[in-house]
Design an enzyme around this catalytic site. Sequence first.
Site, mmCIF file in Angstrom:
data_model
loop_
_atom_site.group_PDB
_atom_site.id
_atom_site.type_symbol
_atom_site.label_atom_id
_atom_site.label_comp_id
_atom_site.label_asym_id
_atom_site.label_seq_id
_atom_site.Cartn_x
_atom_site.Cartn_y
_atom_site.Cartn_z
ATOM 1 C CE1 TYR A 1 -4.620 7.477 0.825
ATOM 2 C CE2 TYR A 1 -4.374 7.604 3.046
ATOM 3 C CZ TYR A 1 -4.842 6.801 1.742
ATOM 4 O OH TYR A 1 -4.852 5.304 1.831
ATOM 5 C CG HIS B 1 -5.619 -3.364 -0.288
ATOM 6 N ND1 HIS B 1 -4.924 -2.632 -1.069
ATOM 7 C CD2 HIS B 1 -5.403 -2.651 0.934
ATOM 8 C CE1 HIS B 1 -4.229 -1.871 -0.774
ATOM 9 N NE2 HIS B 1 -4.425 -1.719 0.502
ATOM 10 C CG ASP C 1 -1.962 1.031 1.266
ATOM 11 O OD1 ASP C 1 -3.052 0.933 0.408
ATOM 12 O OD2 ASP C 1 -2.020 2.005 1.818
#
Length: 609
Positions: free
Chosen positions: A523, A581, A374
């Site tokens: 982010y 994921h 990730d």
Amino acid sequence: MSGKRVVLFDLGGVLLTPGLQVVLQRLEESLLLHRGFLSSVFLKNGPDGYFAQAERGQIPLSKLITELNNDCKTSAEESGITLPESFSLEQAFHGMYEEGGVNKPMLEAAVTLRNHGFKTCILTNNWVDDSPSRSISAKLISFLHRHFDLIIESCRIGMRKPESKIYEYALQKLQAKPDETIFLDDIGANLKPAREMGISTVLVKDTDVALKELQELTGIQLIESKEFTPTPASPENVTHGFVTIKVPPSRIIPILILVIPLSSFKPGVKLHFVEMGSGPAICLCHGFPESWYSWRYQIPALADGGYRVLALDMKGYGDSSAPAEIEEYSQEELCKGLVVFLDKLSWNELVAFMGPPPSCNEKGISQATFIGHDWGGAIVWNMALFFPERVRAVASLNTPFFTADPKVRALDRIKANPLFDYQLYFQEPGVAEAELERNLERTFKLFFQGSNEQFSLSRFLMSLEMCLGDWGTLPPQLEVKWGGIFVGAPEDPPLSVMLKESDVQFYINQFKKSGFRGPLNWYRNIDKNWQWSLTAHRWKILVPALMVTAGRDPVLLPIMTRGMEDLIPNLSRENIEECGHWTQMERPAAVNKILIKWLGEVHLATAKL
């Protein structure tokens, strides 16, 4: 569970093949000795003989071998047998370590039982190994300690099988009753007193037959089962350490304390890590919203493979520092922090009572292999791009190597792809934090769902993926309008089959410490990261690299990795098709197999240079 909760395993002949008995038989055959000659020497004088003394720890292995060699020569002369001049039993003792090694199906059964809540213990007659080859037994015992709750060695406690008191000692240490316990041994004489006490016993002559019997006694599927779940690391069985990657200003210019209040100084930044094993350094970098604990199934496996495993709490997570400033979480800042981590990781930074690992020195670690998932995948690609001299090799799970497009700002690229709309929702400080921190148990149960489970965010996003002809566009009417990432999700979601309740509780406790502000700040540097990436536009990653895709990841699609070879010429690929994921947790055995194979190839190739 049929009332059983404890399983005792013998070592030689059960967890190791072949056992000493078989090795002695082979030695007899090679020397043309009659069957049982060596065994009779070993058992000479019964519980008072040299072999029994060694198993009680009264004499070391070197003394035992000397005495047994003399007894063998004496017995041979009395029987008219000629032994080679170079005859020695030393190789016989180490043969069971070297010839066959660990009985993998039996070890996997032990690990499976432990994962199902059983206590597992090795109960072995052994000796204090002071021989020149002692490192072999040391590595074996160290390896086994990671996979069992307890190892009871006869030479450490002054008791040996088949003395009944050693079984009583084992039950006491494990706080178990005889009728709750199963014992596996390859010698019937060792099983008899245990059986008389009420312990269920399994005589191991054939592994498959023994596993079937063990399966019946425990009620746990041990053969012909689904993919084996490896031994996970727990917070209690790893070494914890901290490295200061940014010194607080008050330590740099202490004179200012006289004129500036202490409250105005920012604290330093530390990275917390856990460590296991010795050998070449492997740095494991997790993603959002995770922890070093997300690598729990990989840490013991890589350590067993001969590596020094360093699993980090990335900045903003768990026990690492979590500064509030958004700029602290740019890719450039994070990568520079990892370089300092390598430089400063030394004995001085570790827990005071522990010695430095063999590969550690005062100058830190010059190179490490970086493996990420990730966001951790993004940072390890950037480490290999911007700091290749510090990267021996690089591997990413799920996360492709994304290049910067000078013509399209990164934020505009994200806005054009509805699969990444959640990243837009994460941009405003405080908004996503409030939703995700409201009920941490719900948050992690919703996030951590497997690809085939009843509810998951992944399933919702995958429905969008099905509308894609390619991964870049969707009709405007299908764009996600986030009123919250979990809007419409159940308030009390089911626990994923990937997790135990204790796993969820660990994540809850970690995120109670510093919340979601730091993790979400990763982010909030989209344009800053884009600008940094432009400085290396069209650079190539030349270190050995591995890309592992997951066929059912709804966001990081395998198709996104298309063309990576153009910029990473030394790229290997693997794909785990039936996986979502959370790759390390959903398919841990497959991940471990891929990583260990690739790491072996990388280090073999490096050694030939």
